[in-house]
Design an enzyme around this catalytic site. Sequence first.
Site, PDB file in Angstrom:
ATOM      1  N   ASP A   1       0.822  -1.212   0.000  1.00 50.35           N
ATOM      2  CA  ASP A   1       0.000   0.000   0.000  1.00 50.35           C
ATOM      3  C   ASP A   1       0.859   1.267   0.000  1.00 50.35           C
ATOM      4  O   ASP A   1       1.981   1.262   0.515  1.00 50.35           O
ATOM      5  CB  ASP A   1      -0.913  -0.035   1.236  1.00 50.35           C
TER       6      ASP A   1
ATOM      7  N   ASN B   1       1.301   3.460  -2.889  1.00 54.51           N
ATOM      8  CA  ASN B   1       1.866   3.917  -4.175  1.00 54.51           C
ATOM      9  C   ASN B   1       1.396   5.329  -4.527  1.00 54.51           C
ATOM     10  O   ASN B   1       2.177   6.158  -5.004  1.00 54.51           O
ATOM     11  CB  ASN B   1       1.424   3.000  -5.324  1.00 54.51           C
TER      12      ASN B   1
ATOM     13  N   ARG C   1       0.252   7.785  -2.567  1.00 53.59           N
ATOM     14  CA  ARG C   1       0.830   8.829  -1.700  1.00 53.59           C
ATOM     15  C   ARG C   1       2.314   9.027  -1.988  1.00 53.59           C
ATOM     16  O   ARG C   1       2.834  10.134  -1.914  1.00 53.59           O
ATOM     17  CB  ARG C   1       0.602   8.456  -0.222  1.00 53.59           C
TER      18      ARG C   1
ATOM     19  N   SER D   1      -7.269  -5.295  -5.679  1.00 52.13           N
ATOM     20  CA  SER D   1      -8.368  -5.935  -4.948  1.00 52.13           C
ATOM     21  C   SER D   1      -9.649  -5.888  -5.768  1.00 52.13           C
ATOM     22  O   SER D   1      -9.796  -5.055  -6.671  1.00 52.13           O
ATOM     23  CB  SER D   1      -8.573  -5.242  -3.600  1.00 52.13           C
TER      24      SER D   1
ATOM     25  N   ASN E   1     -10.893  -2.538  -5.817  1.00 50.49           N
ATOM     26  CA  ASN E   1     -10.154  -1.482  -6.525  1.00 50.49           C
ATOM     27  C   ASN E   1     -10.795  -1.088  -7.864  1.00 50.49           C
ATOM     28  O   ASN E   1     -10.447  -0.060  -8.452  1.00 50.49           O
ATOM     29  CB  ASN E   1      -8.685  -1.880  -6.748  1.00 50.49           C
ATOM     30  N   TRP E   2     -11.780  -1.885  -8.329  1.00 50.09           N
ATOM     31  CA  TRP E   2     -12.494  -1.492  -9.559  1.00 50.09           C
ATOM     32  C   TRP E   2     -13.243  -0.176  -9.356  1.00 50.09           C
ATOM     33  O   TRP E   2     -13.593   0.485 -10.331  1.00 50.09           O
ATOM     34  CB  TRP E   2     -13.506  -2.569  -9.974  1.00 50.09           C
TER      35      TRP E   2
ATOM     36  N   ARG F   1     -12.100   2.511  -8.340  1.00 53.39           N
ATOM     37  CA  ARG F   1     -11.218   3.681  -8.579  1.00 53.39           C
ATOM     38  C   ARG F   1     -11.506   4.282  -9.957  1.00 53.39           C
ATOM     39  O   ARG F   1     -12.139   3.643 -10.799  1.00 53.39           O
ATOM     40  CB  ARG F   1      -9.760   3.229  -8.490  1.00 53.39           C
TER      41      ARG F   1
HETATM   42  C1  IPE Z   1      -5.469  -2.736  -0.493  1.00 54.91           C
HETATM   43  O1  IPE Z   1      -5.131  -1.394  -0.567  1.00 54.91           O
HETATM   44  C2  IPE Z   1      -5.380  -3.351  -1.859  1.00 54.91           C
HETATM   45  C3  IPE Z   1      -4.030  -3.433  -2.408  1.00 54.91           C
HETATM   46  C4  IPE Z   1      -2.920  -3.127  -1.811  1.00 54.91           C
HETATM   47  C5  IPE Z   1      -3.979  -3.951  -3.747  1.00 54.91           C
HETATM   48  P1  IPE Z   1      -6.244  -0.272  -0.721  1.00 54.91           P
HETATM   49  O2  IPE Z   1      -5.531   1.024  -0.756  1.00 54.91           O
HETATM   50  O3  IPE Z   1      -7.146  -0.589  -1.846  1.00 54.91           O
HETATM   51  O4  IPE Z   1      -7.076  -0.456   0.634  1.00 54.91           O
HETATM   52  P2  IPE Z   1      -7.975   0.575   1.424  1.00 54.91           P
HETATM   53  O5  IPE Z   1      -8.999   1.125   0.468  1.00 54.91           O
HETATM   54  O6  IPE Z   1      -7.070   1.648   1.929  1.00 54.91           O
HETATM   55  O7  IPE Z   1      -8.584  -0.232   2.530  1.00 54.91           O
HETATM   56  C1  IPE Z   2      -1.518   0.292  -3.423  1.00 54.64           C
HETATM   57  O1  IPE Z   2      -1.305   1.661  -3.422  1.00 54.64           O
HETATM   58  C2  IPE Z   2      -1.714  -0.266  -4.809  1.00 54.64           C
HETATM   59  C3  IPE Z   2      -3.112  -0.570  -5.163  1.00 54.64           C
HETATM   60  C4  IPE Z   2      -4.125  -0.564  -4.337  1.00 54.64           C
HETATM   61  C5  IPE Z   2      -3.359  -0.925  -6.543  1.00 54.64           C
HETATM   62  P1  IPE Z   2      -2.504   2.684  -3.434  1.00 54.64           P
HETATM   63  O2  IPE Z   2      -2.890   2.960  -4.838  1.00 54.64           O
HETATM   64  O3  IPE Z   2      -3.609   2.205  -2.564  1.00 54.64           O
HETATM   65  O4  IPE Z   2      -1.834   3.966  -2.806  1.00 54.64           O
HETATM   66  P2  IPE Z   2      -2.456   4.946  -1.709  1.00 54.64           P
HETATM   67  O5  IPE Z   2      -2.906   4.077  -0.571  1.00 54.64           O
HETATM   68  O6  IPE Z   2      -3.604   5.652  -2.365  1.00 54.64           O
HETATM   69  O7  IPE Z   2      -1.340   5.848  -1.336  1.00 54.64           O
HETATM   70 MG    MG Z   3      -4.072   2.394  -0.616  1.00 59.62          MG
END
Ligand code: IPE
Ligand code: IPE
Ligand code: MG
Length: 246
Positions: A31, A33, A35, A76, A79-80, A82
Amino acid sequence: MALFKKRRKENNDEIKLENLNIPNHIGIIMDGNGRWAKRRGMPRTYGHKAGVDNLIELSKYANSIGVKYMTVYAFSTENWSRPKDEVSYLMYLLDSTFNRLIDTIEKDNIKMKIVGEKDKLSDQLLDVIKRMEEKTKNCTGMTLFIAFNYGSRQEIVHACKEIVNEGKEISIDEIQNHLYTKDGGDVDLLIRTSGEQRISNFMLWQISYSEIYTADTYWPDFNGDCLNKAILEYNKRDRRFGGLKK
Ligand code: IPE
Ligand code: IPE
Ligand code: MG
């Protein structure tokens, strides 16, 4: 001078792994990336690219120190939700990374398996995933499970459906044997980067007795020294599995 000494002491490269117990199965919620990129005034996609580069390096390192299984959360089922552009980029990133690595990957001796729901992935992506798994299936080093379009609740439902279809009775052993990551068994050490302290639908079954380690570091900066630090911390834990202190 005193400050310099203290810094050196805190420096993780002093951690000696020889006398440490290396976790058999490490789970990582990669987690931070977005930020990481934002801090550099860059778009989130820049952070995802750096995250993948880091995954490649850290996997080689984990393999070199004797980790047998590593499961990393890359995308996840949630994550769809987003923005479309970010989702498309993440699909493109897996595709292009696999295509770039496919001819040279065998030399790293890491067996790659992509775990998660396959239904929403494009034929092109499914094809390169298949080729990557095929190419590395005889590798004898670490198995890297890449959790992509993965949700743990979905995985458990999927396992139960398979058991029922096979006409078997649902039991703990049967569920375990029908999980996507069945070969790896339970997760010993669960790491989440970026300071968040939640599970986000990751390996709910497999982490029943995991030791949990959270690092403030954003994923693209989580290097071998950071992993050593997590392993050192893991070695200080007293795993009781419901029993009494040894
Ligand atoms: C969890 O991170 C999923 C992955 C690292 C792929 P997210 O950034 O999606 O989780 P939440 O939304 O903060 O719980
Ligand atoms: C984790 O980084 C990667 C994925 C969930 C695909 P994030 O994209 O969740 O990065 P933050 O949490 O918004 O910084
Ligand atoms: Mg995240």
